[in-house]
Design a protein around this motif. Structure first.
Motif, PDB file in Angstrom:
ATOM      1  N   ASP A  37       0.932  -7.447 -40.667  1.00 52.12           N
ATOM      2  CA  ASP A  37      -0.189  -8.537 -40.284  1.00 52.12           C
ATOM      3  C   ASP A  37       0.306  -9.324 -39.720  1.00 52.12           C
ATOM      4  O   ASP A  37      -0.239 -10.670 -39.569  1.00 52.12           O
ATOM      5  N   LYS A  38       0.803  -9.288 -38.704  1.00 49.26           N
ATOM      6  CA  LYS A  38       1.190 -10.189 -37.400  1.00 49.26           C
ATOM      7  C   LYS A  38       0.624  -9.616 -36.022  1.00 49.26           C
ATOM      8  O   LYS A  38       0.117  -8.672 -35.640  1.00 49.26           O
ATOM      9  N   ASP A  39      -0.077 -10.305 -35.372  1.00 49.04           N
ATOM     10  CA  ASP A  39      -0.218 -10.307 -33.944  1.00 49.04           C
ATOM     11  C   ASP A  39       0.359  -9.857 -33.128  1.00 49.04           C
ATOM     12  O   ASP A  39       0.735  -9.021 -32.707  1.00 49.04           O
ATOM     13  N   PHE A  40       2.135 -10.446 -32.790  1.00 50.31           N
ATOM     14  CA  PHE A  40       3.228 -10.079 -32.087  1.00 50.31           C
ATOM     15  C   PHE A  40       4.487 -10.049 -32.749  1.00 50.31           C
ATOM     16  O   PHE A  40       4.212 -10.794 -33.241  1.00 50.31           O
TER      17      PHE A  40
ATOM     18  N   MET B  76       7.989 -11.178 -26.332  1.00 45.27           N
ATOM     19  CA  MET B  76       6.910 -10.564 -27.514  1.00 45.27           C
ATOM     20  C   MET B  76       5.887  -9.729 -27.481  1.00 45.27           C
ATOM     21  O   MET B  76       5.150 -10.061 -26.636  1.00 45.27           O
ATOM     22  N   LEU B  77       5.067  -8.717 -27.887  1.00 48.40           N
ATOM     23  CA  LEU B  77       4.494  -7.346 -27.498  1.00 48.40           C
ATOM     24  C   LEU B  77       3.342  -7.044 -29.263  1.00 48.40           C
ATOM     25  O   LEU B  77       4.096  -8.066 -30.063  1.00 48.40           O
TER      26      LEU B  77
ATOM     27  N   LEU C 164       9.523  -4.867 -17.064  1.00 41.63           N
ATOM     28  CA  LEU C 164       9.201  -6.235 -17.257  1.00 41.63           C
ATOM     29  C   LEU C 164       8.343  -6.562 -16.088  1.00 41.63           C
ATOM     30  O   LEU C 164       9.203  -6.736 -15.279  1.00 41.63           O
ATOM     31  N   HIS C 165       7.073  -6.701 -15.628  1.00 45.56           N
ATOM     32  CA  HIS C 165       6.840  -7.267 -14.863  1.00 45.56           C
ATOM     33  C   HIS C 165       5.687  -8.391 -15.210  1.00 45.56           C
ATOM     34  O   HIS C 165       6.018  -9.323 -16.155  1.00 45.56           O
ATOM     35  N   ASP C 166       4.546  -8.401 -14.576  1.00 50.01           N
ATOM     36  CA  ASP C 166       3.251  -9.287 -15.038  1.00 50.01           C
ATOM     37  C   ASP C 166       2.903  -8.784 -16.795  1.00 50.01           C
ATOM     38  O   ASP C 166       2.207 -10.168 -17.969  1.00 50.01           O
ATOM     39  N   MET C 167       3.068  -7.515 -17.077  1.00 50.75           N
ATOM     40  CA  MET C 167       3.247  -6.996 -18.577  1.00 50.75           C
ATOM     41  C   MET C 167       3.993  -6.266 -18.339  1.00 50.75           C
ATOM     42  O   MET C 167       4.897  -5.524 -17.957  1.00 50.75           O
TER      43      MET C 167
ATOM     44  N   VAL D 154       2.374  -9.037 -22.725  1.00 44.63           N
ATOM     45  CA  VAL D 154       3.469  -9.486 -24.291  1.00 44.63           C
ATOM     46  C   VAL D 154       3.821 -11.278 -24.392  1.00 44.63           C
ATOM     47  O   VAL D 154       2.051 -11.943 -23.129  1.00 44.63           O
ATOM     48  N   LYS D 155       4.136 -12.187 -24.496  1.00 44.09           N
ATOM     49  CA  LYS D 155       4.204 -13.521 -24.592  1.00 44.09           C
ATOM     50  C   LYS D 155       6.091 -14.043 -24.019  1.00 44.09           C
ATOM     51  O   LYS D 155       6.281 -13.141 -24.833  1.00 44.09           O
TER      52      LYS D 155
END
Length: 953
Positions: free
Chosen positions: A799-802, A840-841, A873-876, A949-950
């Motif tokens: 139930d989590k978005d990230f 976070m993803l 890890l780059h922009d995404m 990602v965040k």
């Protein structure tokens, strides 16, 4: 024989003769302080039982314990006897017969009032019946049943006597007849009229197979014929001025005689010298008993038990004026020369002491003399020379003498606390003295090598050698310069007793042999040594020992020689006699007493405690629960004379692979936390290389219920049902949520369904079941835990978005560890996270691609299966998944054959989810597939994921 009674009369009243009493040690001195012991006996398990004025005591060679007797009216007990099955009987002053059986005490019988007299005697017949003689004889069978009270044979009877043919006879007060009990029949046998009326009951005893009787009232002695029952008086003499009551103890053709006064005497023949002088005059002897080892036990009032291990070993010599001896030396002309703690030089010959010099100022520790030198060199505060012919004493100089060595007939080298000094006595001239200037350090011992005339010196800085011309050298030794305790020249060899390197043997200035004495797997340090008859006699860190020429321990001083942890100060040897000074006194020991045959020790497992509770039955295999894990084995090797020599060798098979060793007093061997399994405890006792029989006890500790197959099977079924229930419950919840949530939540539910599909669940559970059926309990528990952990985390993230990047990686690790169980050794994987951190993803987004790689790419591949997962890890977040599987084309063909018309549920969910993520985050998110080739053939698949990602910070 006619002089026997006259001999008793004369010697009983003489003063103490010069013969030395046997050496002894005291047992139970503290335990029996204030206790009057009336008798002692051994049971069939070789435990000692003591009857006293305070009841019964038991001694198992380790511990004294008081044994209570319920119903016993008085504490004092007398007349201990034991039958053939090991039951002990005795009586008290309240006319009760007491029985001791299986370690327990009880009242066996109470004599009726009509049969009571003050004197009661007990005996065991050849038929194993108990015979109680009070006013009349009373007989019990071996089972304890009363056979008969012979009321028609009333009288005042003496002590029982066992005849050679197996009967038991008693003499009654003032009668010319004997009562005989033989084969359960009682008869009266007449005596010769030589036994006077009113003589009192005769006490019979046997010496050298000849039987005698003595009247305690008249002190008359009679020869007794056991076949005809005739008594013939030997003499008409009384014990002059001695009317005391005597007690006679018949022990192996010896009679020990005690009275109401102190001391005891021994009678063992018929000559004038058959009766010993009074022995142990400081003790009141209340009983005499011989145990299974041959030890003689003399019970006392208030002072314990005197134990005599060997009658041939003499006790310590009583010194005049209560002097204490600090050193001993054997001189050929003077005899035994002693140095006292008061500084006196004393000689001892033929039992007589003579003071040679009494002007000392300190204890005399070093006495030295040689056959070719007319003086005794000693130190009593000053170094002095005693002229053996004239008795004249010459003071040489002030110093502390440690040792001396004869160089030639005129020259002696002295080891002093300040160095080495040479003294010379050229005939009638005065002594001359010269210090060795090159060796002015503390010395301890000195000796001259016979052939080379090298002088060996033990110093505070190691061993030194003085060569001609006073040249000082260190001996060549691979371990460096040894430190010596003692030096001895013997023949052409010189023996050096070192502190850490054993005994070094020099010949012609070189080491030719090294002896490393060991005892109980430990090194033995030698303090002083003397060679005699190719044996080495030494005072050592393990007491006084006898060594062979190779260092084998042949014997050691212990309680057999009357020693009981006595510290040895000095010793010397003369004519096979060791003259020894120890903390107990001055003693002579024959060297043959130290090389007697070693006895095979007895051994038993006398008790087993489980969780600190003693078992009642230890003679059969034991079965115990998983909670019964603490075991203590109590070992018993009954002995009084070999405690210092006996060691226990033990092993618990199933727990330890090697044998361990424990000292005699460490007879309780514990194991505090044994696991389930089968065990066998083995133990054997060793007495200086002689071993007992090995004793064993086997037992089984059952596993806890959660290790049982039925529990594991039930646990597996329960867990499966629980997982299935949770799974279905979560599905219902997700379906309800999907009706109220947006398309993204529906996509997440689809991903969860893909993650938790039954195909994966059943594969995992089947793999775990396979481990359980194979008995691999440890791995099955491990994978059940991993599986349950993955289920828990999946539900938690659903139930989590990230979620954190690290949480996603941990979830992948759990999943792959479960899949590796299915593939076993043919599967390898690697996860490379690089420098990805603090992001976070979306949860559960990577696993479906890994599952596709496993199910479609690797499952059908033979040989080693590899999977590589890499993150950048780059922009995404870029994730690449590479496998070396069969490739997409071949995988598609296989799927068509096996599941024709089936639409991949996980593939649809993946496409829908990435479509939604692209719409929400407005980025180029998604995935691409790339076929890998090797040598023109498909060699795997590479998937590249582009994931939103965040940043956490």
């Amino acid at each position: 024989m006619k002089y026997l009674a006259l001999l008793l009369v004369f010697l009983w009243n003489t003063l103490c003769l010069s013969a030395q009493q046997p050496a002894y040690f005291i047992l139970g001195k503290e335990q029996f302080e204030g206790v009057q012991i009336y008798g002692v006996i051994q049971d069939n398990d070789l435990n000692y039982w003591f009857a006293s004025d305070q009841g019964f005591y038991k001694y198992d060679s380790h511990t004294f314990s008081k044994v209570e007797c319920e119903g016993m009216k008085g504490l004092s007990a007398f007349g201990l006897v034991i039958n053939k099955t090991g039951t002990i009987f005795c009586h008290n002053l309240n006319h009760q017969i007491i029985k001791i059986e299986n370690g327990k005490c009880s009242v066996f019988y109470e004599i009726p009032e009509a049969e009571r007299v003050s004197d009661i005697s007990l005996a065991i017949s050849e038929e194993n019946n108990l015979i109680v003689v009070a006013k009349s004889p009373i007989i019990f069978d071996p089972g304890g049943k009363l056979i008969r009270v012979y009321g028609d044979y009333q009288g005042s009877y003496g002590f029982p006597f066992h005849t050679k043919k197996g009967g038991i006879i008693y003499h009654s007060w003032g009668r010319d007849s004997i009562l005989e009990i033989y084969q359960n029949k009682l008869t009266i046998k007449p005596l010769n009229s030589g036994v006077k009326n009113k003589t009192g009951p005769l006490t019979f005893f046997r010496i050298n197979d000849n039987a005698y009787g003595i009247s305690n009232k008249s002190k008359m002695v009679y020869a007794f014929n056991e076949d005809s029952y005739q008594c013939t008086a030997l003499a008409e003499q009384f014990f002059s001025n001695n009317q005391e009551y005597l007690r006679f103890y018949n022990v192996n053709n010896q009679v020990w005689i005690a009275g109401i006064s102190v001391g005891v005497r021994k009678l063992e023949g018929e000559s004038r010298n058959a009766l010993s002088a009074q022995m142990y005059p400081d003790f009141f002897i209340s009983s005499v008993y011989k145990d299974h080892e041959g030890n003689l036990l003399l019970s006392t009032f208030n002072r314990g038990i005197l134990v005599i291990p060997d009658l041939q070993v003499e006790d310590v010599v009583s010194l005049p004026q209560k002097q204490s001896i600090s050193s001993v030396h054997v001189d050929k002309e003077i005899g035994i020369v002693l140095g006292s703690s008061e500084g006196d030089l004393v000689s001892f010959n033929n039992g007589a002491f003579k003071v040679l010099s009494n002007k000392g100022r300190k204890p005399l520790l070093s006495v030295n003399s040689w056959p070719d030198f007319p003086f005794i060199i000693y130190d009593d505060g000053q170094v002095k020379a005693y002229d053996k012919k004239t008795g004249h004493v010459t003071c040489l100089f002030e110093s502390s003498l440690k040792d001396a060595a004869l160089y030639d007939q005129e020259t002696v080298y002295l080891a002093l606390n300040s160095g080495v000094r040479k003294i010379q006595y050229p005939g009638s001239a005065a002594f001359s003295s010269e210090a060795i200037e090159s060796l002015m350090i503390r010395t301890y011992a000195i000796e001259v090598e016979a052939v080379t005339k090298n002088i060996f010196v033990a110093t505070s800085d190691g061993l030194r050698i003085i060569k001609p011309g006073n040249v000082i050298e260190r001996p060549l030794f691979e371990k460096g310069n040894p430190f010596a305790n003692d030096l001895l020249a013997y023949g052409n060899r010189l023996y050096v007793a070192t502190k850490k390197d054993g005994i070094l043997i020099f010949e012609n200035g070189r080491i030719v042999q090294r002896i490393s004495p060991k005892m109980d797997q430990g090194d033995v340090e030698i303090y002083k040594l003397i060679l005699s008859d190719n044996k080495i006699y030494a005072n050592s860190s393990r007491g006084f020992v006898v060594l062979s020429g190779t260092g084998e321990i042949l014997a050691r001083l212990n309680k057999v020689q009357g020693f009981s942890a006595n510290k040895i100060f000095d010793f010397d040897i003369r004519d096979d006699q060791i003259w020894m000074v120890h903390s107990g006194g001055f003693q002579k020991i024959n060297v043959k007493q130290l090389t007697l045959a070693r006895e095979k020790p007895a051994l038993a497992i006398s008790g087993i405690a489980v969780n600190d509770e003693l078992l009642e039955e230890i003679n059969k295999k034991g079965g115990f629960t998983s909670e019964q894990r603490k075991f203590k084995f109590i070992i018993s090797s009954p002995t009084l004379r070999n405690k210092e020599n006996i060691r226990y060798h033990y092993q618990l098979n199933g727990y330890e692979s090697s044998w361990l060793i424990a000292d005699y007093e460490d007879n309780e061997l514990s194991y505090n936390a044994l696991g389930p399994g089968e065990y066998t405890f083995r133990v054997k006792a060793e007495n200086q290389g002689v071993f007992s029989e090995t004793r064993e006890y086997s037992f089984v500790i059952s596993p806890p219920f959660y290790y049982r197959w039925w529990f594991i099977a039930g646990e597996f079924i329960t867990f499966f049902l629980l997982v299935a229930f949770v799974y279905r419950w979560q599905l219902r919840l997700q379906r309800k949520k999907s009706e109220r949530q947006n398309e993204l939540n529906n996509s997440k539910l689809t991903a969860i369904q893909s993650q938790m599909n039954p195909h994966f669940i059943f594969n995992s559970l089947n793999s775990i079941q396979d481990l359980v059926l194979k008995g691999d309990i440890e791995n099955s528990y491990s994978y059940i835990t991993t599986f349950s952990n993955m289920v828990r985390r999946t539900l938690e993230y659903s139930d989590k978005d990230f979620i954190d990047f690290e949480q996603e990686i941990a979830l992948l690790e759990l999943y792959l560890s479960l899949e590796k169980l299915r593939f076993k050794k043919d599967f390898e994987y690697v996860i490379i996270t690089g420098s990805v951190d603090d992001v976070m993803l979306p949860p559960l987004i990577i696993q479906p691609f890994i599952e596709n790689a496993l199910v479609h790419g690797l499952l059908h591949k033979s040989g080693l299966k590899k999977l590589k997962i890499n993150f950048e890890l780059h922009d995404m977040l870029i994730c690449t998944i590479e496998d070396n599987g069969v490739g997409r084309e071949k995988a598609g063909l296989i799927q068509q054959r096996q599941r024709a018309g089936h639409q991949s549920f996980s593939g649809k969910a993946i496409r829908n989810r990435f479509k939604i993520l692209t719409n929400i985050f407005e980025g180029d998110f998604g995935y691409t597939y790339e076929d890998l080739y090797e040598n023109g053939e498909a060699a795997g698949t590479k998937v590249t994921l582009r994931i939103p990602v965040k940043r956490k910070f």
